[in-house]
Write a protein that holds these residues in place. Structure first.
Motif, PDB file in Angstrom:
ATOM      1  N   PRO A 291       0.864  -1.182   0.038  1.00 54.72           N
ATOM      2  CA  PRO A 291       0.050   0.044   0.098  1.00 54.72           C
ATOM      3  C   PRO A 291       0.936   1.077  -0.037  1.00 54.72           C
ATOM      4  CG  PRO A 291      -0.705  -1.575   1.552  1.00 54.72           C
ATOM      5  CD  PRO A 291       0.639  -1.993   1.148  1.00 54.72           C
ATOM      6  N   VAL A 292       0.661   2.176  -0.842  1.00 55.99           N
ATOM      7  CA  VAL A 292       1.361   3.434  -0.906  1.00 55.99           C
ATOM      8  C   VAL A 292       0.264   4.531  -0.737  1.00 55.99           C
ATOM      9  CG1 VAL A 292       2.616   4.846  -2.473  1.00 55.99           C
ATOM     10  CG2 VAL A 292       2.776   2.607  -2.379  1.00 55.99           C
ATOM     11  N   SER A 293       0.549   5.646  -0.138  1.00 52.63           N
ATOM     12  CA  SER A 293      -0.190   6.795   0.061  1.00 52.63           C
ATOM     13  C   SER A 293       0.631   7.806  -0.383  1.00 52.63           C
ATOM     14  CB  SER A 293      -0.900   6.602   1.185  1.00 52.63           C
ATOM     15  OG  SER A 293      -0.057   6.841   2.479  1.00 52.63           O
ATOM     16  N   SER A 294       0.040   9.125  -0.358  1.00 53.53           N
ATOM     17  CA  SER A 294       0.852  10.270  -0.556  1.00 53.53           C
ATOM     18  C   SER A 294       0.125  11.645   0.004  1.00 53.53           C
ATOM     19  CB  SER A 294       1.317  10.539  -2.010  1.00 53.53           C
ATOM     20  OG  SER A 294       0.076  10.792  -3.033  1.00 53.53           O
ATOM     21  N   GLY A 295       0.777  12.710  -0.049  1.00 52.25           N
ATOM     22  CA  GLY A 295      -0.212  13.945   0.355  1.00 52.25           C
ATOM     23  C   GLY A 295       0.797  14.958   0.269  1.00 52.25           C
ATOM     24  N   LYS A 296       0.391  16.157   0.485  1.00 53.03           N
ATOM     25  CA  LYS A 296       1.040  17.535   0.626  1.00 53.03           C
ATOM     26  C   LYS A 296       0.661  18.341   1.886  1.00 53.03           C
ATOM     27  CE  LYS A 296       1.622  19.516  -3.152  1.00 53.03           C
ATOM     28  NZ  LYS A 296       1.689  20.481  -4.615  1.00 53.03           N
ATOM     29  N   ILE A 297       1.569  18.778   2.539  1.00 50.17           N
ATOM     30  CA  ILE A 297       1.293  19.690   3.748  1.00 50.17           C
ATOM     31  C   ILE A 297       2.002  21.003   3.568  1.00 50.17           C
ATOM     32  CG2 ILE A 297       0.535  17.880   5.159  1.00 50.17           C
ATOM     33  CD1 ILE A 297       3.090  18.098   6.632  1.00 50.17           C
ATOM     34  N   ALA A 298       1.267  22.081   4.362  1.00 50.86           N
ATOM     35  CA  ALA A 298       1.815  23.403   4.491  1.00 50.86           C
ATOM     36  C   ALA A 298       2.584  23.402   5.754  1.00 50.86           C
ATOM     37  CB  ALA A 298       1.028  24.493   4.201  1.00 50.86           C
ATOM     38  N   VAL A 299       3.785  23.837   5.714  1.00 43.63           N
ATOM     39  CA  VAL A 299       4.449  23.950   7.034  1.00 43.63           C
ATOM     40  C   VAL A 299       4.648  25.289   7.162  1.00 43.63           C
ATOM     41  CG1 VAL A 299       6.912  23.399   7.989  1.00 43.63           C
ATOM     42  CG2 VAL A 299       5.699  21.563   6.386  1.00 43.63           C
ATOM     43  N   GLY A 300       4.855  25.438   8.473  1.00 49.43           N
ATOM     44  CA  GLY A 300       5.097  27.153   8.952  1.00 49.43           C
ATOM     45  C   GLY A 300       5.908  27.129  10.108  1.00 49.43           C
ATOM     46  N   THR A 301       5.953  28.420  10.723  1.00 51.92           N
ATOM     47  CA  THR A 301       7.031  28.435  11.828  1.00 51.92           C
ATOM     48  C   THR A 301       6.710  27.616  13.166  1.00 51.92           C
ATOM     49  OG1 THR A 301       5.845  30.493  12.299  1.00 51.92           O
ATOM     50  CG2 THR A 301       7.543  30.649  10.978  1.00 51.92           C
TER      51      THR A 301
ATOM     52  N   SER B  37       8.156   3.406   5.525  1.00 50.40           N
ATOM     53  CA  SER B  37       9.099   4.188   4.842  1.00 50.40           C
ATOM     54  C   SER B  37       8.229   5.194   4.422  1.00 50.40           C
ATOM     55  CB  SER B  37       9.844   3.678   3.594  1.00 50.40           C
ATOM     56  OG  SER B  37      10.758   2.581   3.944  1.00 50.40           O
ATOM     57  N   LEU B  38       9.057   6.457   4.835  1.00 48.73           N
ATOM     58  CA  LEU B  38       8.206   7.733   4.332  1.00 48.73           C
ATOM     59  C   LEU B  38       9.314   8.430   3.834  1.00 48.73           C
ATOM     60  CD1 LEU B  38       6.028   9.818   4.946  1.00 48.73           C
ATOM     61  CD2 LEU B  38       7.077  10.641   6.958  1.00 48.73           C
ATOM     62  N   GLN B  39       8.961   9.152   2.271  1.00 47.70           N
ATOM     63  CA  GLN B  39       9.602   9.911   1.518  1.00 47.70           C
ATOM     64  C   GLN B  39       9.198  11.479   1.641  1.00 47.70           C
ATOM     65  OE1 GLN B  39      11.868   8.431  -1.697  1.00 47.70           O
ATOM     66  NE2 GLN B  39      12.427  10.144  -2.577  1.00 47.70           N
ATOM     67  N   LEU B  40       9.955  12.177   1.933  1.00 48.11           N
ATOM     68  CA  LEU B  40       9.758  13.549   1.910  1.00 48.11           C
ATOM     69  C   LEU B  40      10.312  14.207   0.820  1.00 48.11           C
ATOM     70  CD1 LEU B  40      10.066  14.659   5.734  1.00 48.11           C
ATOM     71  CD2 LEU B  40       8.085  14.132   4.613  1.00 48.11           C
TER      72      LEU B  40
ATOM     73  N   VAL C 259       4.066   7.577   1.555  1.00 50.23           N
ATOM     74  CA  VAL C 259       4.235   6.563   2.392  1.00 50.23           C
ATOM     75  C   VAL C 259       4.296   5.164   1.788  1.00 50.23           C
ATOM     76  CG1 VAL C 259       3.748   5.542   4.490  1.00 50.23           C
ATOM     77  CG2 VAL C 259       3.444   8.029   4.109  1.00 50.23           C
ATOM     78  N   PHE C 260       5.197   4.262   2.023  1.00 48.34           N
ATOM     79  CA  PHE C 260       5.326   3.017   1.405  1.00 48.34           C
ATOM     80  C   PHE C 260       5.167   1.902   2.593  1.00 48.34           C
ATOM     81  CE2 PHE C 260       8.105   5.627  -0.908  1.00 48.34           C
ATOM     82  CZ  PHE C 260       7.790   5.326  -2.484  1.00 48.34           C
TER      83      PHE C 260
END
Length: 89
Positions: free
Chosen positions: A2-12, A26-29, A84-85
């Motif tokens: 199973p593989v999933s993916s996403g996008k997030i906004a990072v701030g301070t 495993s998590l690839q950023l 994510v793997f």
């Protein structure tokens, strides 16, 4: 696998990367920003103690069950993508 993916906004303020698993995974950023670094680490991550992921760089983490990664930036609206793997969850 199973593989999933996403996008997030990072701030301070640190942000949790919203993926975990009860089995090793495993998590690839990828730092989508073309000018600034992000900083990755545990729940106490800051821009001074985190792992620096420079502009447009990627890294893969092999994580233990229920591990969680966090990210923080020196600016708001800093986008990162992840994949994510998992063997199973």
């Amino acid at each position: 696998m199973p593989v999933s993916s996403g996008k997030i906004a990072v701030g301070t303020a640190r942000v949790e990367i919203p993926e975990t698993c009860v089995m090793p995974f495993s998590l690839q950023l990828h730092n989508n920003d073309n000018s600034d670094a992000i900083f990755v680490g545990g729940p106490d991550v800051t821009t001074t103690n985190g792992y620096q992921l420079n502009k447009l760089e990627s890294i893969r983490f092999d994580l233990n069950p229920l591990d969680t990664l966090y990210a923080v930036s020196t600016k708001s609206g800093h986008n990162i993508s992840y994949v994510v793997f998992r063997k199973s969850c």
